[in-house]
Design a protein around this motif. Structure first.
Motif, PDB file in Angstrom:
ATOM      1  N   PRO A 499      34.520  97.865 130.155  1.00 11.10           N
ATOM      2  CA  PRO A 499      33.864  96.898 129.262  1.00 11.10           C
ATOM      3  C   PRO A 499      33.046  95.858 130.040  1.00 11.10           C
ATOM      4  CG  PRO A 499      36.231  96.488 129.370  1.00 11.10           C
ATOM      5  CD  PRO A 499      35.990  97.752 130.125  1.00 11.10           C
ATOM      6  N   PHE A 500      31.887  95.522 129.493  1.00 12.43           N
ATOM      7  CA  PHE A 500      31.011  94.519 130.125  1.00 12.43           C
ATOM      8  C   PHE A 500      30.234  93.797 129.034  1.00 12.43           C
ATOM      9  CE2 PHE A 500      28.738  98.537 129.926  1.00 12.43           C
ATOM     10  CZ  PHE A 500      27.485  98.189 129.431  1.00 12.43           C
ATOM     11  N   ASN A 501      29.645  92.676 129.391  1.00 10.93           N
ATOM     12  CA  ASN A 501      28.893  91.875 128.433  1.00 10.93           C
ATOM     13  C   ASN A 501      27.461  92.387 128.280  1.00 10.93           C
ATOM     14  OD1 ASN A 501      28.607  90.911 131.207  1.00 10.93           O
ATOM     15  ND2 ASN A 501      27.171  89.437 130.346  1.00 10.93           N
ATOM     16  N   GLY A 502      26.854  92.049 127.154  1.00 13.90           N
ATOM     17  CA  GLY A 502      25.453  92.388 126.940  1.00 13.90           C
ATOM     18  C   GLY A 502      25.255  93.791 126.414  1.00 13.90           C
ATOM     19  N   GLY A 651      18.472  83.486 119.980  1.00 12.87           N
ATOM     20  CA  GLY A 651      19.610  84.262 120.451  1.00 12.87           C
ATOM     21  C   GLY A 651      20.123  85.160 119.337  1.00 12.87           C
ATOM     22  N   VAL A 652      20.508  86.382 119.671  1.00  9.05           N
ATOM     23  CA  VAL A 652      21.114  87.284 118.691  1.00  9.05           C
ATOM     24  C   VAL A 652      22.428  87.817 119.255  1.00  9.05           C
ATOM     25  CG1 VAL A 652      18.857  87.987 117.790  1.00  9.05           C
ATOM     26  CG2 VAL A 652      19.957  89.401 119.514  1.00  9.05           C
ATOM     27  N   TYR A 653      23.364  88.135 118.369  1.00 10.73           N
ATOM     28  CA  TYR A 653      24.614  88.730 118.831  1.00 10.73           C
ATOM     29  C   TYR A 653      25.203  89.619 117.744  1.00 10.73           C
ATOM     30  CZ  TYR A 653      27.054  85.071 116.134  1.00 10.73           C
ATOM     31  OH  TYR A 653      27.518  84.255 115.127  1.00 10.73           O
ATOM     32  N   CYS A 720      21.501  89.099 123.100  1.00 11.66           N
ATOM     33  CA  CYS A 720      20.310  88.927 123.932  1.00 11.66           C
ATOM     34  C   CYS A 720      19.581  87.680 123.452  1.00 11.66           C
ATOM     35  CB  CYS A 720      19.405  90.164 123.921  1.00 11.66           C
ATOM     36  SG  CYS A 720      18.140  90.196 122.663  1.00 11.66           S
ATOM     37  N   ARG A 721      18.559  87.291 124.167  1.00 12.36           N
ATOM     38  CA  ARG A 721      17.693  86.181 123.737  1.00 12.36           C
ATOM     39  C   ARG A 721      16.284  86.731 123.607  1.00 12.36           C
ATOM     40  NH1 ARG A 721      16.692  82.888 128.120  1.00 12.36           N
ATOM     41  NH2 ARG A 721      14.501  83.484 128.069  1.00 12.36           N
ATOM     42  N   THR A 722      15.676  86.549 122.444  1.00 10.39           N
ATOM     43  CA  THR A 722      14.324  87.051 122.197  1.00 10.39           C
ATOM     44  C   THR A 722      13.341  85.887 122.188  1.00 10.39           C
ATOM     45  OG1 THR A 722      15.204  88.889 120.890  1.00 10.39           O
ATOM     46  CG2 THR A 722      12.877  88.358 120.611  1.00 10.39           C
ATOM     47  N   ASP A 723      12.328  85.956 123.044  1.00 10.57           N
ATOM     48  CA  ASP A 723      11.282  84.934 123.088  1.00 10.57           C
ATOM     49  C   ASP A 723      10.108  85.408 122.242  1.00 10.57           C
ATOM     50  OD1 ASP A 723      12.901  83.555 124.850  1.00 10.57           O
ATOM     51  OD2 ASP A 723      11.923  84.373 126.628  1.00 10.57           O
ATOM     52  N   CYS A 724       9.564  84.522 121.427  1.00 10.62           N
ATOM     53  CA  CYS A 724       8.530  84.920 120.458  1.00 10.62           C
ATOM     54  C   CYS A 724       7.503  83.805 120.261  1.00 10.62           C
ATOM     55  CB  CYS A 724       9.130  85.191 119.072  1.00 10.62           C
ATOM     56  SG  CYS A 724      10.838  85.641 118.986  1.00 10.62           S
ATOM     57  N   PHE A 725       6.395  84.201 119.637  1.00  9.63           N
ATOM     58  CA  PHE A 725       5.439  83.253 119.065  1.00  9.63           C
ATOM     59  C   PHE A 725       5.553  83.369 117.548  1.00  9.63           C
ATOM     60  CE2 PHE A 725       3.203  84.291 123.127  1.00  9.63           C
ATOM     61  CZ  PHE A 725       3.245  83.014 123.679  1.00  9.63           C
ATOM     62  N   LEU A 726       5.552  82.229 116.870  1.00  7.33           N
ATOM     63  CA  LEU A 726       5.609  82.203 115.411  1.00  7.33           C
ATOM     64  C   LEU A 726       4.430  81.398 114.893  1.00  7.33           C
ATOM     65  CD1 LEU A 726       7.132  82.669 112.687  1.00  7.33           C
ATOM     66  CD2 LEU A 726       8.356  80.523 113.158  1.00  7.33           C
ATOM     67  N   GLU A 737       9.330  89.046 124.608  1.00  6.20           N
ATOM     68  CA  GLU A 737      10.234  89.902 125.376  1.00  6.20           C
ATOM     69  C   GLU A 737      11.669  89.689 124.926  1.00  6.20           C
ATOM     70  OE1 GLU A 737       9.460  88.690 129.340  1.00  6.20           O
ATOM     71  OE2 GLU A 737      10.236  86.676 129.059  1.00  6.20           O
ATOM     72  N   ASN A 738      12.503  90.668 125.227  1.00  4.46           N
ATOM     73  CA  ASN A 738      13.952  90.558 125.057  1.00  4.46           C
ATOM     74  C   ASN A 738      14.586  90.285 126.412  1.00  4.46           C
ATOM     75  OD1 ASN A 738      14.065  91.090 122.315  1.00  4.46           O
ATOM     76  ND2 ASN A 738      14.333  93.289 122.582  1.00  4.46           N
ATOM     77  N   ASN A 739      15.405  89.275 126.487  1.00  4.07           N
ATOM     78  CA  ASN A 739      16.180  89.006 127.701  1.00  4.07           C
ATOM     79  C   ASN A 739      17.598  89.473 127.439  1.00  4.07           C
ATOM     80  OD1 ASN A 739      14.217  87.216 129.373  1.00  4.07           O
ATOM     81  ND2 ASN A 739      14.136  86.391 127.297  1.00  4.07           N
TER      82      ASN A 739
END
Length: 782
Positions: A499-502, A651-653, A720-726, A737-739
């Motif tokens: 098991p691992f994160n992400g 952030g999404v989870y 993950c964390r998603t960076d966007c323009f809105l 991008e998705n981090n």
């Protein structure tokens, strides 16, 4: 059960170093045992007005993050109410850097009202805060003082002798406003800038000696006990500490713990520091910045009565050398002050012989340009998990050659991967015994029971990945970029069902490949959701840069563009290009395998930029989205909507179902977010939630749904964390991008977002949730 000791932290204030004060307060809040201590926080705004704030608010990155909404989240107090509130506490702990906290003002208020507090008295604070006065006091008492002169707006620059100087505000912290000047022209240019921090400045000749910093702790017998100094080695020509070098890890500076000085020099530093501590009427603790001169003289150039206490500060690092962890040291401060006020501090509980918690290997480091951010992320996760009831963390460094090392506490508090690798290379059993002998003497002088030392020094243990898999119940990946984020490690862990994160290996591979991410999102053809079009280029294959630039202009006519590595973290090598000249400069630096692009050579990048390391592979060029300019002045937001574009991070989870958290609106000081604004505590501004005057709840909800769709398309599970323009006019969302392994540094925005979840998730429970998702996620097929 014993009654809890009530402690109030005082933070922020009007100084430019107020955000470092937040970092210090976070460390104290995170590391004192909640079982024994009840902590509350008073926040002073830029006008020195006090507010009682909820503890969770301290995780905001900068004061600007919540200054403008302080009246909503905080309770405003006048000085009479503040006095009454503080008198109900056992201790007050001033952690304000600069004006109000180090000039004696807040100490005078506490003394006048007979309120117990930790740290130096108002008199000692006033002496050390005035740099020039402090130097004169030291000189009068027989200490060596290097050439120092007080200057102000009446100073005639033409009367200053030729030479190289350091120019710094006379009153303030030890880093803010410090400038290096080589000649009269530079002096005139930078003098006004330095005077913007105060009416007077100190002019010092550039010192030819070797720099060090030293922590001094006062024991219960009121005797100052110096620890082991840290030697500061500069890798560049500008040999002085600025804000970036002190608070954002880079290879510009190497901190040597212990120093490379001989024993006689260390004894001389410590002997004089003890005398200076008493001479300057300091109390409890202090940090001395100083120099060993070529002739052996010792010069104390800056005295800090309220040293920074961020997670890897010199305070914690030098204490870590002795075997003290963060909690041990903070307890020591409280115990020392408690004797002064006749307060009994409950003794720490001994660790059980058998730890029943699940063992978690926290891996950080690596070989990418973002390895220092990984170090900060990983050690922050490790430190927070030390307070967990469920998980027992172990720090594992992945070095630049991808070897794994289990390392001691003291190693983890170094600023760079290179410093840790240096220690691993140089350490041996003989040196450890020598260090233990030195440490034992200091521990005895401090009056600390050696049986309660939590972090003994040991030889680093080299491990193979298979050994890491076997020895630990869970692998927490704190890596950024490279094999830690591109699916390589994930695939190896999945093979043995570790098991691992992400996210899993497939999603990680997609997330690292920004070009592939964009393709998948655009192919899905979701209304109002898209990624920017990109043009791939292979720098190693470019024969005619001019022709390549012309093709870029044809692809993006009349548009500004960004260039980025195809496979790397979210900051390294991201540069805005304005013309062919800048494109050619970028190519040259990448081809030469330079590690940084110097600040100022690109029009929109005044600060240096870290570049991707290794062979120059694929890059891409994409359209630059011009976001609306947002200014913050006196806690008021000035936002004139033009294009309607803003940058947000979400952030999404989740595993079977992905949930988007409350977005953060990111405000860049320039055209794009710098690495400092993304990761350095005390820089960058993020509104969580976004500014409600222009962003309705309906628009935010729609943006969250689109981010969830993007996560599904790119196979995200875990988090993950998603960076966007809105665009607030058209409601269009552009994925940047998705981090897949986003930064978990002490004040990162994903924590801000977790704090807005219902129920609220503070950083430790949030990290534990990520582990829980990892335990569940690895059982679900990608």
């Amino acid at each position: 059960m014993n009654k809890k000791i009530k402690i109030t932290l005082l933070c922020a204030g009007p100084s430019p170093e107020k955000s470092i004060s937040l970092n210090s307060s976070r460390s104290v809040l995170d590391n004192l045992e909640k079982k024994f201590f009840e902590i509350s926080i008073i926040y002073f705004n830029h006008l020195k007005k006090p507010y009682l704030i909820p503890n969770w608010a301290i995780y905001s990155n900068t004061v600007s993050d919540f200054d403008f909404k302080i009246d909503k989240i905080g309770k405003k107090l006048n000085m009479e109410k503040l006095k009454k509130y503080l008198k109900t506490k056992d201790f007050v702990w001033p952690l304000i850097h600069g004006e109000l906290g180090e000039d004696g003002e807040i100490q005078q208020f506490l003394e006048k009202n007979k309120i117990n507090f930790i740290g130096t008295s108002s008199k000692g604070s006033a002496i050390t805060f005035d740099k020039y006065q402090c130097q004169q006091v030291l000189k009068k008492n027989g200490f060596y003082v290097w050439g120092t002169r007080l200057v102000d707006k009446t100073t005639d620059p033409s009367r200053i002798k030729k030479g190289a100087y350091v120019l710094k505000p006379n009153s303030g912290g030890s880093s803010i406003g410090v400038e290096f000047v080589n000649d009269l022209k530079e002096f005139k240019e930078k003098f006004k800038k330095v005077l913007s921090f105060g009416k007077k400045a100190v002019l010092e000749k550039v010192c030819p000696g070797k720099e060090f910093t030293l922590i001094i702790l006062e024991n219960q017998n009121k005797e100052p006990i110096p620890l082991i100094p840290t030697e500061i080695e500069f890798k560049k020509n500008d040999r002085f500490f600025n804000y970036r070098k002190k608070y954002l890890a880079s290879d510009e500076v190497h901190f040597h713990n212990p120093p490379r000085f001989d024993q006689k020099t260390i004894q001389k530093i410590n002997s004089q520091a003890k005398k200076a501590f008493k001479t300057l009427k300091l109390r409890d603790y202090a940090r001395f910045d100083g120099w060993v001169m070529p002739d052996g003289q010792i010069w104390f150039s800056d005295i800090n009565s309220v040293p920074g206490m961020e997670q890897n500060s010199f305070v914690f690092r030098q204490a870590g050398f002795l075997g003290l962890n963060h909690c041990d040291l903070l307890r020591f401060f409280l115990t020392t002050a408690a004797k002064r006020f006749k307060i009994k501090i409950p003794k720490p509980e001994r660790k059980p012989q058998k730890d029943k918690r699940k063992k978690v290997a926290v891996i950080f480091g690596g070989s990418t340009a973002e390895r220092q951010i990984s170090l900060l992320s990983g050690t922050n996760v490790w430190i927070k998990l030390k307070s967990s009831q469920n998980y027992s963390p172990f720090p594992i460094l992945m070095d630049k050659k991808h070897n794994f090392w289990q390392i001691p506490h003291f190693f983890c508090l170094h600023h760079t991967v290179e410093e840790i690798e240096y220690l691993i290379e140089k350490i041996n059993l003989k040196k450890i015994k020598k260090f233990q002998k030195i440490s034992k003497k200091i521990i005895e002088e401090l009056g600390i029971d050696k049986n309660f030392l939590s972090e003994p020094l040991f030889l680093p243990k080299k491990l193979k990945l298979d050994q890491v898999k076997q020895q630990f119940d869970f692998i927490f990946l704190g890596l950024h970029g490279g094999i830690g984020e591109d699916g390589t490690l994930q695939k190896k862990l999945e093979k043995d069902r570790i098991p691992f994160n992400g996210p899993g290996s497939k999603a990680s591979q997609i997330g690292m490949d920004k070009y592939k991410t964009a393709q998948l999102i655009n192919q899905a053809k979701i209304k109002n959701l898209r990624a920017l079009e990109k043009k791939l280029i292979v720098i190693g294959k470019i024969k005619d840069p001019k022709k390549t630039w012309q093709k870029i202009q044809k692809k993006f006519p009349n548009k500004e563009v960004l260039i980025k590595p195809r496979n790397d973290g979210c900051s390294a090598g991201v540069v805005k290009l304005n013309d062919f000249r800048e494109f050619r400069i970028y190519l040259n630096y990448i081809r030469k395998k330079e590690s940084v692009l110097p600040g100022g050579i690109m029009m929109d990048h005044p600060e240096m930029i870290d570049l991707p390391e290794g062979e120059c592979g694929e890059f891409f060029v994409e359209e630059f989205i011009k976001v609306d300019k947002i200014n913050i002045f006196n806690n008021k937001i000035n936002w004139k909507i033009k294009s309607g574009w803003i940058e947000i991070s979400v952030g999404v989870y989740g595993n079977k179902k992905i949930k988007a958290m409350t977005p953060s609106q990111t405000i860049a000081s320039g055209k794009i977010l710098t690495i400092e604004e993304k990761f350095q505590g005390g820089t960058g501004v993020n509104f969580t939630p976004p500014y409600e005057k222009f962003l309705s709840k309906d628009l935010i909800n729609k943006a969250q749904k689109l981010v969830e769709k993007a996560a599904e398309i790119t196979k995200i599970k875990g988090y993950c964390r998603t960076d966007c323009f809105l665009n607030i006019k058209t409601k269009e969302l552009i994925i940047i991008e998705n981090n897949t392994l986003p930064a978990l540094t002490p004040s990162t925005i994903i924590y801000h977002q977790a704090l807005h979840e219902k129920p609220r998730l503070e950083p430790l429970p949030f990290i534990e949730k990520l582990i829980d998702l990892g335990f569940k996620r690895y059982k679900i097929k990608d």
